[in-house]
Design an enzyme around this catalytic site. Structure first.
Site, mmCIF file in Angstrom:
data_model
loop_
_atom_site.group_PDB
_atom_site.id
_atom_site.type_symbol
_atom_site.label_atom_id
_atom_site.label_comp_id
_atom_site.label_asym_id
_atom_site.label_seq_id
_atom_site.Cartn_x
_atom_site.Cartn_y
_atom_site.Cartn_z
ATOM 1 N N GLY A 14 0.774 -1.237 0.000
ATOM 2 C CA GLY A 14 0.000 0.000 0.000
ATOM 3 C C GLY A 14 0.803 1.283 0.000
ATOM 4 O O GLY A 14 0.313 2.318 0.451
ATOM 5 N N ASN A 16 1.601 3.120 -2.614
ATOM 6 C CA ASN A 16 0.918 4.079 -3.486
ATOM 7 C C ASN A 16 -0.400 4.549 -2.861
ATOM 8 O O ASN A 16 -0.784 5.705 -3.020
ATOM 9 C CB ASN A 16 0.692 3.496 -4.884
ATOM 10 N N LYS A 67 -16.192 -13.611 -11.091
ATOM 11 C CA LYS A 67 -15.717 -12.229 -11.033
ATOM 12 C C LYS A 67 -16.883 -11.235 -11.028
ATOM 13 O O LYS A 67 -16.871 -10.252 -10.282
ATOM 14 C CB LYS A 67 -14.791 -11.931 -12.211
ATOM 15 N N MET A 92 -3.889 -6.450 -7.873
ATOM 16 C CA MET A 92 -3.357 -7.455 -8.782
ATOM 17 C C MET A 92 -4.437 -8.334 -9.431
ATOM 18 O O MET A 92 -4.199 -9.490 -9.731
ATOM 19 C CB MET A 92 -2.318 -8.314 -8.065
ATOM 20 N N ARG A 93 -5.588 -7.758 -9.649
ATOM 21 C CA ARG A 93 -6.649 -8.464 -10.369
ATOM 22 C C ARG A 93 -6.993 -7.689 -11.628
ATOM 23 O O ARG A 93 -6.971 -6.459 -11.621
ATOM 24 C CB ARG A 93 -7.914 -8.576 -9.510
ATOM 25 N N ASN A 109 -4.893 3.574 -13.283
ATOM 26 C CA ASN A 109 -3.965 2.543 -12.827
ATOM 27 C C ASN A 109 -2.555 3.101 -12.912
ATOM 28 O O ASN A 109 -2.265 3.960 -13.746
ATOM 29 C CB ASN A 109 -4.076 1.295 -13.701
ATOM 30 N N HIS A 111 1.402 1.818 -13.476
ATOM 31 C CA HIS A 111 2.145 0.666 -13.988
ATOM 32 C C HIS A 111 3.641 0.987 -13.945
ATOM 33 O O HIS A 111 4.047 2.073 -14.377
ATOM 34 C CB HIS A 111 1.702 0.370 -15.424
#
Length: 194
Positions: A14, A16, A67, A92-93, A109, A111
């Site tokens: 956590g 970020n 999902k 991570m999904r 997001n 990356h």
């Protein structure tokens, strides 16, 4: 201007999440974190959220038939919290159609590579193994592809050493500055009635 209500999704330590919450608390981001969603019980990010008084929703994907089921529950939690935007911060999904259908165009997001290069969960390792000399970070809107979607911001640095851990440390330093900045820039461009 009213503060935007933000939900942050995370799966791990956590850092970020912490950077985004603190930026909101300082006023660097015109937002308020109203919910933290985590798919890993016991993740450090849960403790970080509690330390900042941020409500949490922790779930185990295996407890749901598919999902779409857990994403429907997440959407309900987001709506109850009044979340207008979602920031993925080490979540991570892969986001599915249910969540994209409700929040598409409002899910950011981060990356740890300069997209479109080195997509996927092992971006730092892949870039390091390839031997690149310019590493970086991308903040982007997500779509239904892996690490696709419109790029919002990028930041790069040169590295000529051979210490993979040093690269990761520098990437995290960049992330913790770039993500709050990119979020604020994104918020500035939103229409009032999002």
């Amino acid at each position: 201007m009213m503060k935007r209500k933000i939900a942050i999704f995370a799966s791990g330590s956590g850092t970020n999440f912490e950077a985004l919450v603190r930026a909101c608390e300082r006023g660097d981001v015109n937002g308020e974190v109203v919910l933290m969603v985590c798919d890993k019980a016991g993740a450090k990010v849960i403790e970080r959220a509690q330390n900042h008084g941020v409500p949490t929703f922790v779930f185990c994907a295996k407890d749901y038939p598919d999902k779409a089921s857990f994403e429907r529950e997440i959407c309900g939690r987001l709506e109850s919290a009044g979340a207008e935007l979602v920031c993925l911060a080490g979540y991570m999904r892969i986001v599915g159609e249910t969540l994209l259908g409700r929040y598409g165009g409002r899910i950011l997001n981060i990356h740890p590579a300069l997209l479109p290069s080195f997509k996927g969960a092992h971006a730092i390792d892949d870039a390091f193994a390839f031997g690149v000399k310019v590493f970086g970070v991308t903040v982007h809107l997500i779509d239904n592809t892996i690490d696709g979607g419109t790029i919002v911001a990028q930041s790069a640095f040169e590295y000529y050493g051979n210490d993979r851990d040093e690269v990761e440390r520098r990437i995290h330093e960049v992330e913790h500055k770039l993500y709050p900045w990119a979020l604020e820039e994104f918020i500035k461009g939103l229409p009032e009635n999002v």
